[in-house]
Design an enzyme around this catalytic site. Structure first.
Site, PDB file in Angstrom:
ATOM      1  N   TYR A  24     -11.471   0.307  10.384  1.00  0.00           N
ATOM      2  CA  TYR A  24     -12.596   0.775   9.554  1.00  0.00           C
ATOM      3  C   TYR A  24     -12.937  -0.170   8.413  1.00  0.00           C
ATOM      4  O   TYR A  24     -13.913   0.043   7.712  1.00  0.00           O
ATOM      5  CB  TYR A  24     -12.340   2.196   9.017  1.00  0.00           C
ATOM      6  CG  TYR A  24     -10.983   2.407   8.373  1.00  0.00           C
ATOM      7  CD1 TYR A  24     -10.665   1.850   7.148  1.00  0.00           C
ATOM      8  CD2 TYR A  24     -10.014   3.192   9.010  1.00  0.00           C
ATOM      9  CE1 TYR A  24      -9.428   2.052   6.572  1.00  0.00           C
ATOM     10  CE2 TYR A  24      -8.765   3.400   8.444  1.00  0.00           C
ATOM     11  CZ  TYR A  24      -8.477   2.828   7.223  1.00  0.00           C
ATOM     12  OH  TYR A  24      -7.242   3.019   6.651  1.00  0.00           O
ATOM     13  N   LYS A  25     -12.123  -1.225   8.200  1.00  0.00           N
ATOM     14  CA  LYS A  25     -12.429  -2.175   7.120  1.00  0.00           C
ATOM     15  C   LYS A  25     -13.270  -3.318   7.706  1.00  0.00           C
ATOM     16  O   LYS A  25     -14.435  -3.137   8.017  1.00  0.00           O
ATOM     17  CB  LYS A  25     -11.141  -2.692   6.491  1.00  0.00           C
ATOM     18  CG  LYS A  25     -10.279  -1.615   5.845  1.00  0.00           C
ATOM     19  CD  LYS A  25      -9.039  -2.233   5.224  1.00  0.00           C
ATOM     20  CE  LYS A  25      -8.044  -1.195   4.751  1.00  0.00           C
ATOM     21  NZ  LYS A  25      -8.494  -0.416   3.600  1.00  0.00           N
TER      22      LYS A  25
ATOM     23  N   ARG B   5     -12.324  -4.958  -7.599  1.00  0.00           N
ATOM     24  CA  ARG B   5     -12.004  -5.575  -6.305  1.00  0.00           C
ATOM     25  C   ARG B   5     -13.303  -5.852  -5.552  1.00  0.00           C
ATOM     26  O   ARG B   5     -14.164  -4.978  -5.430  1.00  0.00           O
ATOM     27  CB  ARG B   5     -11.129  -4.573  -5.539  1.00  0.00           C
ATOM     28  CG  ARG B   5     -10.385  -5.126  -4.384  1.00  0.00           C
ATOM     29  CD  ARG B   5      -9.392  -4.107  -3.860  1.00  0.00           C
ATOM     30  NE  ARG B   5     -10.035  -2.983  -3.186  1.00  0.00           N
ATOM     31  CZ  ARG B   5      -9.537  -2.365  -2.119  1.00  0.00           C
ATOM     32  NH1 ARG B   5      -8.389  -2.748  -1.604  1.00  0.00           N
ATOM     33  NH2 ARG B   5     -10.174  -1.347  -1.578  1.00  0.00           N
TER      34      ARG B   5
ATOM     35  N   ASP C  91       1.819  -5.187   8.411  1.00  0.00           N
ATOM     36  CA  ASP C  91       0.628  -4.360   8.236  1.00  0.00           C
ATOM     37  C   ASP C  91      -0.549  -5.328   8.083  1.00  0.00           C
ATOM     38  O   ASP C  91      -0.588  -6.137   7.142  1.00  0.00           O
ATOM     39  CB  ASP C  91       0.800  -3.479   6.988  1.00  0.00           C
ATOM     40  CG  ASP C  91      -0.417  -2.610   6.694  1.00  0.00           C
ATOM     41  OD1 ASP C  91      -1.518  -2.920   7.193  1.00  0.00           O
ATOM     42  OD2 ASP C  91      -0.269  -1.627   5.943  1.00  0.00           O
TER      43      ASP C  91
ATOM     44  N   PHE D 258       0.859  -1.185   0.000  1.00  0.00           N
ATOM     45  CA  PHE D 258       0.000   0.000   0.000  1.00  0.00           C
ATOM     46  C   PHE D 258       0.899   1.241   0.000  1.00  0.00           C
ATOM     47  O   PHE D 258       1.803   1.352   0.846  1.00  0.00           O
ATOM     48  CB  PHE D 258      -0.915  -0.018   1.226  1.00  0.00           C
ATOM     49  CG  PHE D 258      -2.019   0.987   1.115  1.00  0.00           C
ATOM     50  CD1 PHE D 258      -3.159   0.704   0.398  1.00  0.00           C
ATOM     51  CD2 PHE D 258      -1.902   2.230   1.699  1.00  0.00           C
ATOM     52  CE1 PHE D 258      -4.179   1.640   0.267  1.00  0.00           C
ATOM     53  CE2 PHE D 258      -2.917   3.176   1.582  1.00  0.00           C
ATOM     54  CZ  PHE D 258      -4.059   2.876   0.860  1.00  0.00           C
TER      55      PHE D 258
END
Ligand SMILES: Cc1ncc(COP(=O)(O)O)c(C=O)c1O
Length: 416
Positions: free
Chosen positions: A226-227, A375, A201, A129
């Site tokens: 938040y995911k 995705r 991560d 990322f």
């Protein structure tokens, strides 16, 4: 040959099906983007109202003590710990992944410098990322000690790239674009074998796949809520530091919340005696409090049960796309091997952006990542197998009718 009826039967046998009721899901939407922003737990609105109307409006400043605001980062960290194989008092929920990564990389570099100052390389993947890479680049520039960032192009190259010059391997467990999942245990073993430290991560792992930081003997980890944890937009992330390192590491964002006695108001910083030293300043309490609503749903099941359903859903999705959309130029990007697959499935399509916009317009919400990637995230707490069937039927329709060619679907929004 599968049909909608046979897929619906899977929902009738699903032990997780009742948990769907604990989320607020909009009518007419199939949400395949919980890997970007999770959905709202039903408890979130009343918890937010309680924090605002009772704890803040009435309790006012007393609530730092009486409503437990001050202890929240550690208390939530202990709840979250069970999802990532961490021990009590090893996790705090705070700040963003990016800022936590800055703290952790700084702390890890100092630690390794004491052991072997010749190590000057941080190893990562070019496909990591970007924010992780930007943070490493920013820290390297700040330190100006000759550190370099070594980036590999494929997961297979990582092993050879991590060697005796390596200070830190900074690896995202599940790749945000492809859904590729590393073997955390094997890589950590190798990283330690060559004398480096492992920074993981867990953005696309926490609440998505089983993780056991203790058994793999990792050093540091960061992640978000938040995911897959459904904590809300911009909710604080978390930082984990193995107990064995906690008293030997220092992070440079040494704000008063990381002090051993913040209200002593001492002019000299003295770090808290554990993971608390990874806090910095005042926490966003309204947002932080909502993290618990998402976590509480997870505590009603376990990661093995979630993983079984996640893989069954992503297998089904791959099978249906490849059988029902086979005449269209869709190419699977995500590994078929379960051991290498997170909880998302990505397909390459030459007009991926437009196809995704057309899907979203029909209520099937996934997202798009450069270049050309459609995705789709699979979140077993609230998705049904029939959602997978219906999503693929919608995809087939969008492709067969070429609906995606409508000019409005080519317009780029700021967030994709
Ligand atoms: C793998 C990964 N790392 C880091 C980040 C950045 O997180 P934050 O915005 O919380 O700093 C993200 C965001 O989606 C991510 O997916």
């Amino acid at each position: 040959m599968k049909d909608r009826e046979s897929v619906a039967a899977l929902d009738r046998d699903d032990p997780l099906a009742p948990l769907r009721e604990q989320f607020t899901l909009p009518e007419g939407v199939i949400y395949l983007d919980g890997n970007s922003l999770g959905v709202a737990p039903s408890a979130a609105a009343s918890r937010a109202a309680q924090v605002i109307n009772d704890e803040w409006a009435v309790g006012l400043v007393r609530s730092w003590n009486t409503a437990g605001w001050h202890a929240l980062p550690g208390r939530l960290g202990n709840k979250l710990a069970t999802l990532i194989g961490a021990k009590p008092n090893e996790v705090v929920v705070t700040d963003t992944i990016s800022s936590n990564l800055f703290k952790v990389l700084s702390a890890a570099l100092k630690l390794i410098e004491k052991r072997d100052p010749s190590r000057r390389v941080i190893v990562s993947e070019r496909s990591n990322f970007p924010s992780d890479l930007y943070i490493a680049q920013g820290l390297i520039a700040l330190l100006d000690h000759g550190y370099t960032l070594r980036l590999v192009d494929t997961p297979e190259e990582l092993h050879a790239a991590i060697g005796h010059d390596t200070a830190i391997a900074m690896i995202t467990h599940v790749n945000y674009r492809t859904g590729y999942m590393h073997d955390m245990a094997a890589l950590t073993r190798h990283i330690h074998h060559v004398g480096a430290l492992a920074v993981w991560d867990l953005a696309h792992s926490t609440g998505a796949v089983p993780v056991d930081l203790t058994s793999v003997d990792a050093d540091f980890a960061v992640g978000c809520t938040y995911k897959y944890l459904n904590a809300g937009p911009g909710a604080p992330g978390f930082v984990w530091v193995a107990k064995r390192h906690q008293l030997h590491v220092h992070q440079p964002l040494s704000g008063w919340w990381g002090h051993e006695a913040p209200f002593a108001m001492n002019p000299t910083f003295r770090p808290a005696h554990g993971i608390g030293r990874f806090l910095c300043g005042t926490q966003p309490i309204v947002s932080l409090a909502l993290v618990e609503c998402g976590l509480d749903v997870f505590l009603q099941t376990d990661m093995q049960t979630l993983r079984r359903k996640s893989l069954a859903m992503s297998d089904l999705f791959i099978e249906l796309v490849e059988s029902r959309c086979k005449e269209f130029p869709l190419e699977l990007v995500t590994p078929r091997d379960h051991a290498q697959r997170g909880s998302q499935v990505s397909f390459d399509h030459p007009h991926g952006y437009e196809v995704m916009q057309a899907l979203i317009a029909r209520g099937v919400i996934g997202d798009y990542r450069e270049p050309r990637i459609l995705r789709f995230g699979f979140t077993p707490l609230y998705l049904r197998f029939v959602d997978v069937w219906d999503a693929v039927e919608t995809l087939r329709d969008v492709l067969a009718t070429e609906a995606w060619r409508a000019p409005e679907y080519a317009e780029r929004s700021a967030v994709t």
